[in-house]
Motif scaffolding. Structure first.
Motif, PDB file in Angstrom:
ATOM      1  N   THR A  45       0.830  -1.207   0.000  1.00 30.94           N
ATOM      2  CA  THR A  45       0.000   0.000   0.000  1.00 30.94           C
ATOM      3  C   THR A  45       0.864   1.258   0.000  1.00 30.94           C
ATOM      4  OG1 THR A  45      -1.712  -1.187   1.198  1.00 30.94           O
ATOM      5  CG2 THR A  45      -1.837   1.211   1.228  1.00 30.94           C
ATOM      6  N   GLU A  46       1.944   1.238   0.781  1.00 28.99           N
ATOM      7  CA  GLU A  46       2.829   2.402   0.827  1.00 28.99           C
ATOM      8  C   GLU A  46       3.474   2.660  -0.532  1.00 28.99           C
ATOM      9  OE1 GLU A  46       5.358   1.114   3.964  1.00 28.99           O
ATOM     10  OE2 GLU A  46       4.083   1.956   5.527  1.00 28.99           O
ATOM     11  N   LEU A  47       3.883   1.587  -1.211  1.00 30.61           N
ATOM     12  CA  LEU A  47       4.501   1.745  -2.518  1.00 30.61           C
ATOM     13  C   LEU A  47       3.503   2.275  -3.543  1.00 30.61           C
ATOM     14  CD1 LEU A  47       7.003   1.347  -4.283  1.00 30.61           C
ATOM     15  CD2 LEU A  47       6.202  -0.964  -4.736  1.00 30.61           C
ATOM     16  N   VAL A  48       2.312   1.702  -3.560  1.00 24.66           N
ATOM     17  CA  VAL A  48       1.284   2.137  -4.517  1.00 24.66           C
ATOM     18  C   VAL A  48       0.851   3.569  -4.224  1.00 24.66           C
ATOM     19  CG1 VAL A  48      -1.067   1.699  -5.308  1.00 24.66           C
ATOM     20  CG2 VAL A  48       0.529  -0.197  -5.036  1.00 24.66           C
ATOM     21  N   ALA A  49       0.766   3.915  -2.941  1.00 22.55           N
ATOM     22  CA  ALA A  49       0.380   5.286  -2.594  1.00 22.55           C
ATOM     23  C   ALA A  49       1.430   6.288  -3.083  1.00 22.55           C
ATOM     24  CB  ALA A  49       0.195   5.413  -1.087  1.00 22.55           C
ATOM     25  N   GLY A  50       2.704   5.940  -2.925  1.00 21.05           N
ATOM     26  CA  GLY A  50       3.763   6.826  -3.418  1.00 21.05           C
ATOM     27  C   GLY A  50       3.680   7.019  -4.917  1.00 21.05           C
ATOM     28  N   LEU A  51       3.448   5.916  -5.634  1.00 21.53           N
ATOM     29  CA  LEU A  51       3.306   6.020  -7.094  1.00 21.53           C
ATOM     30  C   LEU A  51       2.076   6.845  -7.474  1.00 21.53           C
ATOM     31  CD1 LEU A  51       4.205   2.390  -8.175  1.00 21.53           C
ATOM     32  CD2 LEU A  51       5.428   4.468  -8.779  1.00 21.53           C
ATOM     33  N   GLY A  79       7.824   9.540  -6.677  1.00 18.33           N
ATOM     34  CA  GLY A  79       6.875   8.798  -5.849  1.00 18.33           C
ATOM     35  C   GLY A  79       7.339   7.376  -5.599  1.00 18.33           C
ATOM     36  N   LEU A  80       7.926   6.757  -6.611  1.00 18.09           N
ATOM     37  CA  LEU A  80       8.475   5.409  -6.447  1.00 18.09           C
ATOM     38  C   LEU A  80       9.598   5.413  -5.415  1.00 18.09           C
ATOM     39  CD1 LEU A  80       8.662   2.436  -7.393  1.00 18.09           C
ATOM     40  CD2 LEU A  80      10.319   3.221  -9.079  1.00 18.09           C
ATOM     41  N   GLY A  83       8.086   5.825  -1.993  1.00 14.35           N
ATOM     42  CA  GLY A  83       7.427   4.595  -1.572  1.00 14.35           C
ATOM     43  C   GLY A  83       8.416   3.538  -1.126  1.00 14.35           C
ATOM     44  N   VAL A  86       9.826   4.494   2.320  1.00 10.14           N
ATOM     45  CA  VAL A  86       8.885   4.197   3.403  1.00 10.14           C
ATOM     46  C   VAL A  86       8.803   2.693   3.641  1.00 10.14           C
ATOM     47  CG1 VAL A  86       6.470   4.368   4.114  1.00 10.14           C
ATOM     48  CG2 VAL A  86       7.583   6.318   3.067  1.00 10.14           C
ATOM     49  N   MET A  87       8.855   1.887   2.566  1.00  7.11           N
ATOM     50  CA  MET A  87       8.856   0.434   2.724  1.00  7.11           C
ATOM     51  C   MET A  87      10.079  -0.031   3.504  1.00  7.11           C
ATOM     52  SD  MET A  87       7.584  -1.097  -0.940  1.00  7.11           S
ATOM     53  CE  MET A  87       8.464  -2.593  -0.627  1.00  7.11           C
TER      54      MET A  87
END
Length: 109
Positions: A45-51, A79-80, A83, A86-87
């Motif tokens: 979710t964190e990765l997709v949110a950043g993208l 954004g990637l 993300g 944060v991951m």
């Protein structure tokens, strides 16, 4: 009675039966597996949110400034990167928590 009350009563009954039989306490494998799945979904979710946020900002700026897809591409990469950062921070939190748990079990403090 509501469902949570029945579940609590069932757990209490299982605990009393286990104590009456003199069985050692059992670690619930499903609970640890569940927490691992939660962590995995959190990271995804964190990765997709950043993208998604990078795409939204880049696309919005491209529309406002008329620059074509260049800002969108730039902000998707930003954004990637955010993300992934944060991951990695989430994975580090998990590692620190596991090391602390092991230290508590060993009695090292």
């Amino acid at each position: 009675m509501s469902e949570p009350d029945n579940a609590d009563r069932l757990k209490a009954l299982e605990e009393r039966i286990r104590k009456a039989k003199g069985e050692p306490e059992v670690a619930h494998h499903s609970e640890s597996h569940h927490s691992q799945a939660q962590l995995a979904w959190r990271m995804v979710t964190e990765l997709v949110a950043g993208l998604g946020i990078g795409f939204g900002i880049g696309y919005g700026l491209d529309v406002l400034l008329g620059t074509g897809p260049w800002l969108m591409v730039l902000f998707i990469f930003l954004g990637l990167a955010a993300g992934v950062k944060v991951m990695l921070r989430s994975a580090q939190e998990l590692q620190i928590r596991q090391l602390a748990d092991r230290a508590d079990e060993d009695g090292d403090g």
